[in-house]
Enzyme design. Structure first.
Site, PDB file in Angstrom:
ATOM      1  N   SER A  43       0.880  -1.177   0.000  1.00 28.83           N
ATOM      2  CA  SER A  43       0.000   0.000   0.000  1.00 28.83           C
ATOM      3  C   SER A  43       0.911   1.218   0.000  1.00 28.83           C
ATOM      4  O   SER A  43       1.135   1.864   1.003  1.00 28.83           O
ATOM      5  CB  SER A  43      -0.939  -0.017   1.207  1.00 28.83           C
ATOM      6  OG  SER A  43      -0.249   0.169   2.415  1.00 28.83           O
ATOM      7  N   HIS A 156      -3.653  -5.850   2.722  1.00 31.03           N
ATOM      8  CA  HIS A 156      -2.798  -6.886   3.307  1.00 31.03           C
ATOM      9  C   HIS A 156      -3.568  -8.167   3.625  1.00 31.03           C
ATOM     10  O   HIS A 156      -2.985  -9.181   3.966  1.00 31.03           O
ATOM     11  CB  HIS A 156      -2.123  -6.374   4.591  1.00 31.03           C
ATOM     12  CG  HIS A 156      -1.095  -5.321   4.320  1.00 31.03           C
ATOM     13  ND1 HIS A 156      -0.455  -4.626   5.318  1.00 31.03           N
ATOM     14  CD2 HIS A 156      -0.582  -4.838   3.155  1.00 31.03           C
ATOM     15  CE1 HIS A 156       0.392  -3.766   4.784  1.00 31.03           C
ATOM     16  NE2 HIS A 156       0.333  -3.859   3.482  1.00 31.03           N
ATOM     17  N   GLU A 166      -4.276  -2.130   9.493  1.00 34.48           N
ATOM     18  CA  GLU A 166      -3.472  -2.637  10.610  1.00 34.48           C
ATOM     19  C   GLU A 166      -4.056  -2.252  11.962  1.00 34.48           C
ATOM     20  O   GLU A 166      -4.358  -1.088  12.212  1.00 34.48           O
ATOM     21  CB  GLU A 166      -2.042  -2.059  10.532  1.00 34.48           C
ATOM     22  CG  GLU A 166      -1.348  -2.403   9.234  1.00 34.48           C
ATOM     23  CD  GLU A 166      -0.035  -1.652   9.036  1.00 34.48           C
ATOM     24  OE1 GLU A 166       0.550  -1.167  10.027  1.00 34.48           O
ATOM     25  OE2 GLU A 166       0.389  -1.543   7.874  1.00 34.48           O
ATOM     26  N   GLU A 207       1.501  -9.289   7.181  1.00 33.75           N
ATOM     27  CA  GLU A 207       2.419  -8.909   8.259  1.00 33.75           C
ATOM     28  C   GLU A 207       2.271  -9.820   9.478  1.00 33.75           C
ATOM     29  O   GLU A 207       2.737  -9.495  10.568  1.00 33.75           O
ATOM     30  CB  GLU A 207       2.203  -7.442   8.633  1.00 33.75           C
ATOM     31  CG  GLU A 207       2.511  -6.528   7.442  1.00 33.75           C
ATOM     32  CD  GLU A 207       2.450  -5.052   7.761  1.00 33.75           C
ATOM     33  OE1 GLU A 207       1.953  -4.685   8.849  1.00 33.75           O
ATOM     34  OE2 GLU A 207       2.901  -4.253   6.921  1.00 33.75           O
ATOM     35  N   ASP A 244      -3.605   1.679  11.740  1.00 35.77           N
ATOM     36  CA  ASP A 244      -3.238   2.264  10.448  1.00 35.77           C
ATOM     37  C   ASP A 244      -4.297   1.845   9.432  1.00 35.77           C
ATOM     38  O   ASP A 244      -4.202   0.777   8.831  1.00 35.77           O
ATOM     39  CB  ASP A 244      -1.849   1.777   9.999  1.00 35.77           C
ATOM     40  CG  ASP A 244      -1.502   2.304   8.606  1.00 35.77           C
ATOM     41  OD1 ASP A 244      -2.236   3.174   8.098  1.00 35.77           O
ATOM     42  OD2 ASP A 244      -0.490   1.844   8.026  1.00 35.77           O
ATOM     43  N   GLU A 288      -2.503   6.204  12.274  1.00 30.77           N
ATOM     44  CA  GLU A 288      -1.658   6.467  11.099  1.00 30.77           C
ATOM     45  C   GLU A 288      -2.524   6.496   9.846  1.00 30.77           C
ATOM     46  O   GLU A 288      -3.446   5.682   9.707  1.00 30.77           O
ATOM     47  CB  GLU A 288      -0.614   5.343  11.007  1.00 30.77           C
ATOM     48  CG  GLU A 288       0.275   5.412   9.775  1.00 30.77           C
ATOM     49  CD  GLU A 288       1.152   4.159   9.659  1.00 30.77           C
ATOM     50  OE1 GLU A 288       1.504   3.571  10.696  1.00 30.77           O
ATOM     51  OE2 GLU A 288       1.470   3.780   8.518  1.00 30.77           O
ATOM     52  N   ASP A 315       1.882   8.641   6.706  1.00 31.32           N
ATOM     53  CA  ASP A 315       2.721   7.665   5.993  1.00 31.32           C
ATOM     54  C   ASP A 315       2.681   7.975   4.490  1.00 31.32           C
ATOM     55  O   ASP A 315       3.578   8.641   3.960  1.00 31.32           O
ATOM     56  CB  ASP A 315       2.212   6.244   6.308  1.00 31.32           C
ATOM     57  CG  ASP A 315       2.844   5.156   5.472  1.00 31.32           C
ATOM     58  OD1 ASP A 315       3.850   5.423   4.793  1.00 31.32           O
ATOM     59  OD2 ASP A 315       2.341   4.008   5.486  1.00 31.32           O
ATOM     60  N   LYS A 340      10.102   5.242   6.742  1.00 29.91           N
ATOM     61  CA  LYS A 340      10.385   4.003   6.010  1.00 29.91           C
ATOM     62  C   LYS A 340      11.576   4.271   5.095  1.00 29.91           C
ATOM     63  O   LYS A 340      11.492   5.109   4.188  1.00 29.91           O
ATOM     64  CB  LYS A 340       9.185   3.614   5.142  1.00 29.91           C
ATOM     65  CG  LYS A 340       7.981   3.055   5.897  1.00 29.91           C
ATOM     66  CD  LYS A 340       6.782   2.956   4.954  1.00 29.91           C
ATOM     67  CE  LYS A 340       5.647   2.121   5.524  1.00 29.91           C
ATOM     68  NZ  LYS A 340       4.401   2.289   4.731  1.00 29.91           N
ATOM     69  N   HIS A 368       8.657  -1.061   9.237  1.00 26.36           N
ATOM     70  CA  HIS A 368       8.978  -2.084   8.241  1.00 26.36           C
ATOM     71  C   HIS A 368       8.084  -1.872   7.015  1.00 26.36           C
ATOM     72  O   HIS A 368       7.311  -0.928   6.963  1.00 26.36           O
ATOM     73  CB  HIS A 368       8.719  -3.477   8.837  1.00 26.36           C
ATOM     74  CG  HIS A 368       7.263  -3.728   9.115  1.00 26.36           C
ATOM     75  ND1 HIS A 368       6.690  -4.971   9.111  1.00 26.36           N
ATOM     76  CD2 HIS A 368       6.251  -2.856   9.395  1.00 26.36           C
ATOM     77  CE1 HIS A 368       5.404  -4.864   9.372  1.00 26.36           C
ATOM     78  NE2 HIS A 368       5.122  -3.607   9.549  1.00 26.36           N
ATOM     79  N   LYS A 391       7.113   0.007  14.378  1.00 26.22           N
ATOM     80  CA  LYS A 391       6.137  -1.033  14.032  1.00 26.22           C
ATOM     81  C   LYS A 391       6.815  -1.988  13.068  1.00 26.22           C
ATOM     82  O   LYS A 391       7.454  -1.573  12.103  1.00 26.22           O
ATOM     83  CB  LYS A 391       4.851  -0.448  13.442  1.00 26.22           C
ATOM     84  CG  LYS A 391       4.947   0.203  12.072  1.00 26.22           C
ATOM     85  CD  LYS A 391       3.538   0.422  11.501  1.00 26.22           C
ATOM     86  CE  LYS A 391       3.571   0.836  10.044  1.00 26.22           C
ATOM     87  NZ  LYS A 391       2.234   0.921   9.448  1.00 26.22           N
TER      88      LYS A 391
HETATM   89  P1  PGA Z   1       3.098  -1.350   2.962  1.00 25.70           P
HETATM   90  O1  PGA Z   1       2.152  -1.024   4.193  1.00 25.70           O
HETATM   91  O2  PGA Z   1       4.421  -1.771   3.454  1.00 25.70           O
HETATM   92  O3  PGA Z   1       2.342  -2.420   2.237  1.00 25.70           O
HETATM   93  O4  PGA Z   1       3.169  -0.080   2.141  1.00 25.70           O
HETATM   94  C1  PGA Z   1       2.625  -0.530   5.390  1.00 25.70           C
HETATM   95  C2  PGA Z   1       1.907   0.710   5.823  1.00 25.70           C
HETATM   96  O5  PGA Z   1       0.962   1.182   5.151  1.00 25.70           O
HETATM   97  O6  PGA Z   1       2.275   1.268   6.850  1.00 25.70           O
HETATM   98 ZN    ZN Z   2       0.854   3.023   6.730  1.00 19.11          ZN
END
Ligand code: PGA
Ligand code: ZN
Length: 452
Positions: A43, A156, A166, A207, A244, A288, A315, A340, A368, A391
């Site tokens: 995502s 996911h 999440e 995840e 999230d 988030e 994010d 990230k 991650h 996270k």
């Molecule tokens: P992604 O999702 O690693 O699939 O982009 C993680 C997030 O949205 O925080």
């Molecule tokens: Zn995110």
């Protein structure tokens, strides 16, 4: 100390979803050989640095990374062999210049990041320091609160259940990372039992969190609170919740948040009211990507409504990009950034993004990706940057637990100098702490939580 780069050797390996990714070995004149691997998101934010994929449909459905691998082995190695691995900033700048594009599309952010991280790890080894200390110096002694994603939805979980991506547990009442990881694993297993008892699936998402077919986006919060209590812990004080929604994934027509599991579409104002109600009824400390990356006006509404109460992390909207974060700070639309490495593509720029946020009183939450490897670089990075929280998925599956395990190793290595961030991890202090005080003492973990 001999830290001259003698070779950079990249290869194509598999990530946790069975997709190819880049791994790089960095060899130094003194005999050091260090390795790093690059994660990959599903995502993704639209302004992320470009992950270079081969597009050759005959291999891995076009997802091969042989071109990125080749760029490391030829042009990047050609530029960096002979340089001192401790010159991280200059090395990252050299790769950015060599690439020359806005978003690292030419060499590939996956090629550049693999080298950036392998070089840092090699330099740490040459300096005879653990990675977190090489990156963070002697002051890097604070261990982050692990945010464990125990219930997956959205992309996911192939949109089978919750729209929100999440649901994380944050054991902020623990007294150490070791205890936090233990509590997290206990709650994870308790949640499995809760789901089983309700006849819900215990299959997992990308995840490692469970991905049950729930009836709403609130139901997971109730299930998780039950699991926390069944594990003998107090929701809120011992173990708080972070979410999230990754709302860019269900934002439609530039205007509506489409909650498929609840069969309704909300505009930004209604979406903010929805979150406000959740925050009112559940021990949520962090939200988030509550709003979509293109909905800056919605973000502003959200920050006005909840920005003083909880941590609001951007994010997809910021993509760990200092230029975009600066705009967000100026417009006051959030109070924290997600960090990230592969969204921006070098270690130096990741550090700059984190500094920028912290310098303006914002939080920084290290993360991650949904596609991971066993590389635990982000565990050391989080301690080095002293961000207080991280996270990295469920307390299950090798590529996720390796980061939590590394945090426990770091804590052990620090010995009595180690401190656990706890409730101090957040840019907004958790407020629910006193609601359940009457429960204190009624569960086996009460003592460590209260003696802090
Ligand atoms: P992604 O999702 O690693 O699939 O982009 C993680 C997030 O949205 O925080
Ligand atoms: Zn995110």
């Amino acid at each position: 100390m001999n830290a001259t780069i003698t070779a950079l050797l990249a290869r194509e390996i598999l990530d946790s979803r069975g997709n190819p990714t880049v791994e790089v070995d960095c060899l130094l004149s003194g005999g050091v050989r260090a390795r790093a691997a690059v994660p990959s998101g599903a995502s993704t934010g639209s302004r992320e640095a470009a992950e270079l994929r081969d597009g050759d449909a005959r291999r891995f459905g076009g997802k091969g990374v042989l071109r990125a691998v080749d760029h490391v082995n030829t042009v990047i190695a050609g530029q960096l062999v002979g340089r001192d691995a401790r010159e991280q900033a200059a090395i990252d700048a050299a790769m950015i210049a060599l690439d020359g594009s806005e978003n690292k599309a030419k060499l590939g952010a996956n090629a550049i990041l693999g080298v950036s991280l392998a070089v840092a790890r090699a330099a740490a080894q040459a300096s005879d320091l653990p990675l977190y200390r090489y990156l963070g110096g002697p002051a890097a002694t604070r261990l982050p609160v692990p945010h464990m994603n125990i219930l997956n939805g959205g992309v996911h979980a192939q949109w089978q259940g919750a729209d929100f991506q999440e649901y994380m547990i944050a054991p902020l009442g623990a007294s150490s990372v070791r205890e936090a990881v233990q509590w997290g694993a206990e709650v994870y297993h308790a949640l499995q039992a809760v789901l089983r008892a309700k006849g819900l699936s215990v299959g997992v998402g990308d995840e490692g969190g469970f991905a049950p077919r729930v009836q709403s986006n609130e139901q997971p919060l109730e299930l998780i609170e039950q699991a926390i209590e069944q594990a003998g812990l107090r929701p809120g004080q011992d173990v708080a919740i972070a979410i999230d929604p990754a709302s860019s994934e269900f934002f439609e027509d530039g205007r509506f948040y489409n909650l498929r599991s609840e069969n309704r579409r909300l505009d930004a104002e209604q979406m903010v009211a929805y979150y406000a109600r959740l925050v009112q009824s559940h021990p949520i400390v962090l939200l988030e990507d509550g709003m979509a990356e293109d909905d800056w006006a919605g973000w502003k509404l959200l920050n006005t409504a909840l920005g003083e109460r909880i941590e609001l992390v951007g994010d997809d909207i910021f993509c760990t990009n200092p230029a975009i974060i600066a705009r967000g700070i100026e417009q006051n639309i959030a109070n924290a950034v997600l960090i990230k490495l592969n969204q921006i593509g070098t270690l130096s720029e990741t550090i700059a993004a984190t500094r920028l946020a912290r310098d303006h009183g914002w939080g920084a939450f290290v993360s991650h990706r949904s596609g991971e490897t066993v590389d635990s670089f982000i565990a050391d990075l989080t301690v080095a940057l002293d961000t207080g929280h991280i996270k990295t998925g469920a307390p299950a599956r090798g590529e996720r637990v390796e980061k939590y395990n590394q945090l426990m190793r770091i804590e052990q290595g620090l010995g009595t100098a180690a401190r656990y961030a706890g409730a101090g991890a957040y840019v907004r202090a958790p407020r629910f702490g006193h609601e359940r005080v009457q429960d204190a003492g009624s569960h086996p973990h009460a003592a460590p939580a209260r003696t802090r």
